[in-house]
Design a protein around this motif. Sequence first.
Motif, PDB file in Angstrom:
ATOM      1  N   THR B 107       0.848  -1.203   0.000  1.00 45.56           N
ATOM      2  CA  THR B 107       0.000   0.000   0.000  1.00 45.56           C
ATOM      3  C   THR B 107       0.876   1.243   0.000  1.00 45.56           C
ATOM      4  O   THR B 107       0.684   2.168  -0.785  1.00 45.56           O
ATOM      5  CB  THR B 107      -0.885   0.023   1.266  1.00 45.56           C
ATOM      6  OG1 THR B 107      -1.516  -1.229   1.391  1.00 45.56           O
ATOM      7  CG2 THR B 107      -1.899   1.140   1.213  1.00 45.56           C
ATOM      8  N   ILE B 108       1.855   1.229   0.918  1.00 51.17           N
ATOM      9  CA  ILE B 108       2.749   2.379   1.041  1.00 51.17           C
ATOM     10  C   ILE B 108       3.563   2.545  -0.235  1.00 51.17           C
ATOM     11  O   ILE B 108       3.720   3.644  -0.767  1.00 51.17           O
ATOM     12  CB  ILE B 108       3.701   2.187   2.238  1.00 51.17           C
ATOM     13  CG1 ILE B 108       2.922   1.992   3.525  1.00 51.17           C
ATOM     14  CG2 ILE B 108       4.683   3.328   2.342  1.00 51.17           C
ATOM     15  CD1 ILE B 108       2.361   3.204   4.127  1.00 51.17           C
ATOM     16  N   LEU B 109       4.065   1.411  -0.748  1.00 50.91           N
ATOM     17  CA  LEU B 109       4.960   1.473  -1.908  1.00 50.91           C
ATOM     18  C   LEU B 109       4.236   2.080  -3.111  1.00 50.91           C
ATOM     19  O   LEU B 109       4.713   3.046  -3.715  1.00 50.91           O
ATOM     20  CB  LEU B 109       5.460   0.060  -2.243  1.00 50.91           C
ATOM     21  CG  LEU B 109       6.464  -0.012  -3.379  1.00 50.91           C
ATOM     22  CD1 LEU B 109       7.777   0.590  -2.957  1.00 50.91           C
ATOM     23  CD2 LEU B 109       6.680  -1.453  -3.819  1.00 50.91           C
ATOM     24  N   LEU B 110       3.069   1.528  -3.442  1.00 49.05           N
ATOM     25  CA  LEU B 110       2.387   2.033  -4.629  1.00 49.05           C
ATOM     26  C   LEU B 110       1.770   3.405  -4.361  1.00 49.05           C
ATOM     27  O   LEU B 110       1.651   4.223  -5.272  1.00 49.05           O
ATOM     28  CB  LEU B 110       1.323   1.035  -5.115  1.00 49.05           C
ATOM     29  CG  LEU B 110       1.847  -0.326  -5.592  1.00 49.05           C
ATOM     30  CD1 LEU B 110       0.815  -1.022  -6.456  1.00 49.05           C
ATOM     31  CD2 LEU B 110       3.132  -0.216  -6.376  1.00 49.05           C
ATOM     32  N   GLY B 111       1.409   3.669  -3.098  1.00 48.36           N
ATOM     33  CA  GLY B 111       0.930   5.015  -2.763  1.00 48.36           C
ATOM     34  C   GLY B 111       2.011   6.058  -2.985  1.00 48.36           C
ATOM     35  O   GLY B 111       1.755   7.157  -3.493  1.00 48.36           O
ATOM     36  N   ALA B 112       3.254   5.698  -2.625  1.00 48.34           N
ATOM     37  CA  ALA B 112       4.367   6.637  -2.805  1.00 48.34           C
ATOM     38  C   ALA B 112       4.653   6.838  -4.287  1.00 48.34           C
ATOM     39  O   ALA B 112       4.870   7.970  -4.741  1.00 48.34           O
ATOM     40  CB  ALA B 112       5.617   6.115  -2.098  1.00 48.34           C
ATOM     41  N   PHE B 113       4.615   5.745  -5.054  1.00 48.80           N
ATOM     42  CA  PHE B 113       4.813   5.907  -6.491  1.00 48.80           C
ATOM     43  C   PHE B 113       3.677   6.731  -7.088  1.00 48.80           C
ATOM     44  O   PHE B 113       3.892   7.548  -7.984  1.00 48.80           O
ATOM     45  CB  PHE B 113       4.906   4.540  -7.186  1.00 48.80           C
ATOM     46  CG  PHE B 113       6.298   3.994  -7.204  1.00 48.80           C
ATOM     47  CD1 PHE B 113       7.270   4.597  -7.979  1.00 48.80           C
ATOM     48  CD2 PHE B 113       6.654   2.899  -6.436  1.00 48.80           C
ATOM     49  CE1 PHE B 113       8.568   4.118  -7.994  1.00 48.80           C
ATOM     50  CE2 PHE B 113       7.946   2.402  -6.439  1.00 48.80           C
ATOM     51  CZ  PHE B 113       8.901   3.013  -7.230  1.00 48.80           C
ATOM     52  N   GLY B 114       2.456   6.529  -6.564  1.00 45.64           N
ATOM     53  CA  GLY B 114       1.318   7.338  -7.022  1.00 45.64           C
ATOM     54  C   GLY B 114       1.572   8.815  -6.779  1.00 45.64           C
ATOM     55  O   GLY B 114       1.297   9.659  -7.640  1.00 45.64           O
ATOM     56  N   ALA B 115       2.109   9.144  -5.596  1.00 45.79           N
ATOM     57  CA  ALA B 115       2.375  10.556  -5.289  1.00 45.79           C
ATOM     58  C   ALA B 115       3.431  11.114  -6.238  1.00 45.79           C
ATOM     59  O   ALA B 115       3.296  12.227  -6.756  1.00 45.79           O
ATOM     60  CB  ALA B 115       2.840  10.700  -3.839  1.00 45.79           C
ATOM     61  N   LEU B 116       4.488  10.325  -6.485  1.00 43.95           N
ATOM     62  CA  LEU B 116       5.561  10.817  -7.363  1.00 43.95           C
ATOM     63  C   LEU B 116       5.034  10.997  -8.788  1.00 43.95           C
ATOM     64  O   LEU B 116       5.161  12.075  -9.378  1.00 43.95           O
ATOM     65  CB  LEU B 116       6.735   9.841  -7.359  1.00 43.95           C
ATOM     66  CG  LEU B 116       7.831  10.160  -8.383  1.00 43.95           C
ATOM     67  CD1 LEU B 116       8.595  11.411  -7.977  1.00 43.95           C
ATOM     68  CD2 LEU B 116       8.810   9.008  -8.542  1.00 43.95           C
ATOM     69  N   PHE B 117       4.415   9.938  -9.327  1.00 42.87           N
ATOM     70  CA  PHE B 117       3.969  10.042 -10.719  1.00 42.87           C
ATOM     71  C   PHE B 117       2.798  11.009 -10.844  1.00 42.87           C
ATOM     72  O   PHE B 117       2.657  11.688 -11.862  1.00 42.87           O
ATOM     73  CB  PHE B 117       3.638   8.656 -11.278  1.00 42.87           C
ATOM     74  CG  PHE B 117       4.874   7.817 -11.492  1.00 42.87           C
ATOM     75  CD1 PHE B 117       5.900   8.281 -12.303  1.00 42.87           C
ATOM     76  CD2 PHE B 117       5.031   6.593 -10.870  1.00 42.87           C
ATOM     77  CE1 PHE B 117       7.054   7.545 -12.489  1.00 42.87           C
ATOM     78  CE2 PHE B 117       6.179   5.844 -11.050  1.00 42.87           C
ATOM     79  CZ  PHE B 117       7.193   6.321 -11.862  1.00 42.87           C
ATOM     80  N   GLY B 118       1.968  11.101  -9.811  1.00 42.00           N
ATOM     81  CA  GLY B 118       0.888  12.084  -9.830  1.00 42.00           C
ATOM     82  C   GLY B 118       1.454  13.494  -9.893  1.00 42.00           C
ATOM     83  O   GLY B 118       0.963  14.351 -10.638  1.00 42.00           O
ATOM     84  N   MET B 119       2.506  13.738  -9.117  1.00 40.81           N
ATOM     85  CA  MET B 119       3.131  15.062  -9.135  1.00 40.81           C
ATOM     86  C   MET B 119       3.726  15.334 -10.511  1.00 40.81           C
ATOM     87  O   MET B 119       3.542  16.419 -11.076  1.00 40.81           O
ATOM     88  CB  MET B 119       4.201  15.119  -8.048  1.00 40.81           C
ATOM     89  CG  MET B 119       4.837  16.464  -7.804  1.00 40.81           C
ATOM     90  SD  MET B 119       6.240  16.800  -8.866  1.00 40.81           S
ATOM     91  CE  MET B 119       7.499  15.847  -8.014  1.00 40.81           C
ATOM     92  N   LEU B 120       4.417  14.343 -11.074  1.00 45.02           N
ATOM     93  CA  LEU B 120       5.025  14.553 -12.391  1.00 45.02           C
ATOM     94  C   LEU B 120       3.940  14.752 -13.449  1.00 45.02           C
ATOM     95  O   LEU B 120       4.062  15.604 -14.329  1.00 45.02           O
ATOM     96  CB  LEU B 120       5.913  13.356 -12.760  1.00 45.02           C
ATOM     97  CG  LEU B 120       7.143  13.166 -11.889  1.00 45.02           C
ATOM     98  CD1 LEU B 120       7.924  11.936 -12.326  1.00 45.02           C
ATOM     99  CD2 LEU B 120       8.052  14.386 -11.942  1.00 45.02           C
TER     100      LEU B 120
END
Lengths: 482, 179
Positions: B107-120
Motif C-alpha cells: 500500500t505504502i509502496l504504490l501510494g508513494a509511487f502514485g504521489a511521485l507520478f501524480g506530481m510529475l
Amino acid sequence: MAQIGAETQSIAKESALSMPEPPAELERPALVLNARTPAWLSDKIAGVAEGKAPLWWWIAFCISFLTMSMGFGMIAYLISTGVGVWGVMRPVMWGWAIVNFVWWIGIGHAGTLISAILYLLRQRWRTSINRAAEAMTVFAVMCAGTFPLIHLGRAWFFYWLFPIPNANGIWPQFRSPLMWDVFAVSTYFTVSVLFWYVGLIPDLAVMRDRSTTTLRKFFYGLFALGWTGSNRHWNNYERAYLILAGLSTPLVLSVHSTVSLDFSVSQLPGWHTTIFPPYFVAGAIFSGFGMVLTLLIPLRRFLHLEEVITMRHIDLMCKVILATGSMVAYSYAMEFFIAYYSGNAYERFAFLNRALGPYWWAAWTGYACNVFVPQLFWFKKVRSHLTLVFIISILVNVGMWMERFFIIPVSLHRDFLPSSWGYYIPTWVDVLTYVGTFGLFFTLFLLFIRFLPLIAISEVKGVTAHADPHHALGGAGKGDHS
Amino acid sequence: MSEAKNAYGLMAEFETPAEILRAAAMIRDAGYLHWDVFTPFPVHGMNHAMGLKGSRVGWFSFIGGVLGYWSGMLMIWYMNAHDYAIPVGGKPMFSPFFSFPPSFELTILLGAFGALFGMLYTNQLPRLYHPLLKNPRFKRVTHDGFFIVIEAGDPKYSEAEARRLLESAGSRHIEQVEE
C-alpha cells in the motif's frame, strides 16, 4: 486593469491591522543565524558540492574506499568459501550478520523520522538537517540489506525471497515474518529513495542553474526534470511531499516493528516478547539520531555551516535522544519485570543469563550507554558542549549495537536444554565485514556531499525571514498583514 | 508591432516575496488565465493569491495505495492458498492477518509511487525544454529571483496591456521571452 490592481492594494492597506511588535524574549531563535539571505544560502550550500574537493575529503574518501574494498573482499571470501568462515555455530545461528542488519536499519530510522514525522509536526528546524539525514537513511539501509543477503549461505539464490516464478514452481511462504521483512525493508529502501529524490528536485535545479561545465549542466539538468520553480508546480509538489511524509510515517514505524517480529514471533525466551515492536522503533530512532549527530557535528565544522546547522539544532536533537533513550530504558525495565512476573522459569533464566551470564559485559555496556549516558542530556551544559555531544552520540551507537547483540546471540546461546548450550565467538571475517560496511556507508556519504547539496536549499530558504511575505525582510511594509 | 512573431510571454522581475504576492493578486483580479509565478521556494499564501485550486496529487496516491493493498492480498491468496498450498502448522491457508504486513507495505509502496507520478503528471514533468530556461535572467529563479510570466497564449493577452499591469504591480524589470 491597472485600476483594479490599485484598488486591491488600497483595500489591502485599509484592512491591515496595526499590531504591536512582540517582546524580544518571545521571539523564537532564528533557524538561520545572522539573517542570511536566500542568495547567501545557495552560494554557501551549493558551494560545498562545487569547486575542488578539500584535502580532508580526499583523505576520508581514500580511507573509506579502502575499507569498503576490504569489506567486499570479505564478502567474496565468504561466498566463495561458505558461511563456515563466520563464527556462527549451533546453537547460535544468528550472529553478527543479523546484529549488524538490525543495527544499521535502526540507524536509518532517524532520517525518516526527521524528514517525515517532523514534517507532519511542522517542526521547521528539520529543514537544515533532513537532506543529510535522508541520505544517511538510504546508505544505512544499503549497508543493512547487505547482511541478510550474504548470510543466506547460498547468496546467489536470494531471488527466491521475491514472489517471482522460479524453476522450483514454489512460491514464498507468507506466514513467515521473514517474508514480511523482505517486503518491509525493500519498500522502506524504495520509498526512502523516492522521498529523498522528490526533495532533491528543486535543489538539482539550483545546481543546474549554477553549473559551469557541460557535463554538470547535463546531469543536473536531466535529474532536475526541467524544474522552473513555477508556483503551479510548487502547489502539486508540496502536496506530493506532504503525502510522501504521511506515507513514510506509518512505514518507518512498521519497518522496525516487522524486523522485531522476526524475533518475537519465535518461541525463544528473550525474543518472544510483545513489547518488541515499540521497543525496537524507539531504539531505532535513538540510534539514528546518534548517527546524525556523529555525522553533522564534524561536517558543520569542516564545511563552515554553523549558521545553518545551529546550536539550536544540536540542542533539539539531543533532546530527541534523551526522550527516545528514556523510552528504551523503560523497555529494558519492563522486559525484566515481565520476565520476573511471568513466573516462567525459562523466561526468568534468559534475563538472568543476559545480565549475569557469560555475556554480562555486553548487557552492561548496553545499559550504560543507552540508559545512563543519554540522561546527561538533561543538562544544558552538556547539550551545548560539542565535544561531549559528539562522544555521547558515538556511545549511543555502541550501546545500541550491544543491545542488538545481547538480544540476538545472547538469547540463543543458552536456550531450553543445557546440553545444547554454547558460547558464540565471532571470527575475524565477521569483524572485518562489519568494518567494511562502514567503508561502504562513508564512501557513499562522502560522494553525496561532493555531488549533491547536503542541506535542502529551497527548504531552508523557505524558513528564513526573507521568505516570509509578512516580515520586513520579506518586503512587508509596517503592519502589513494582508 | 513590437510583438515578436513567436513570443512566449512577458516576464516581470520582483525583489521580495511580499511584492510578488501583491502582484500575483493583482494579476489574478485582472482575469488572466495563462500566467504563472516563479519563485526559489514556495511563497506562503501564493496559492490563494493566484487563485489556485487544491492539488489533484492525492487521488493518484490514493489509487496507488488501494491497488497496492489489494494486489498484496490477492497475490498472497493466489500463491499460498490457491496455486501451491503449503500447509504449515495447521494454520489457515489464507488469512487477512498474516497477509496484512506485506499488503500494508505494498500500500505504502504504490501510494508513494502514485504521489511521485501524480506530481510529475499534474506538473507535466519532465520537460527538459522550456522557453524560460533559455533566458539568462531567469536563472536567478533558483537563486533569489521572483518572476511573474504572463503567457502570450492567454486569451486576454496584449503586450502593452500586460506590460502596464506588471509595471503598476511594481516590477522593476520587464522583458519579453521568446518561444
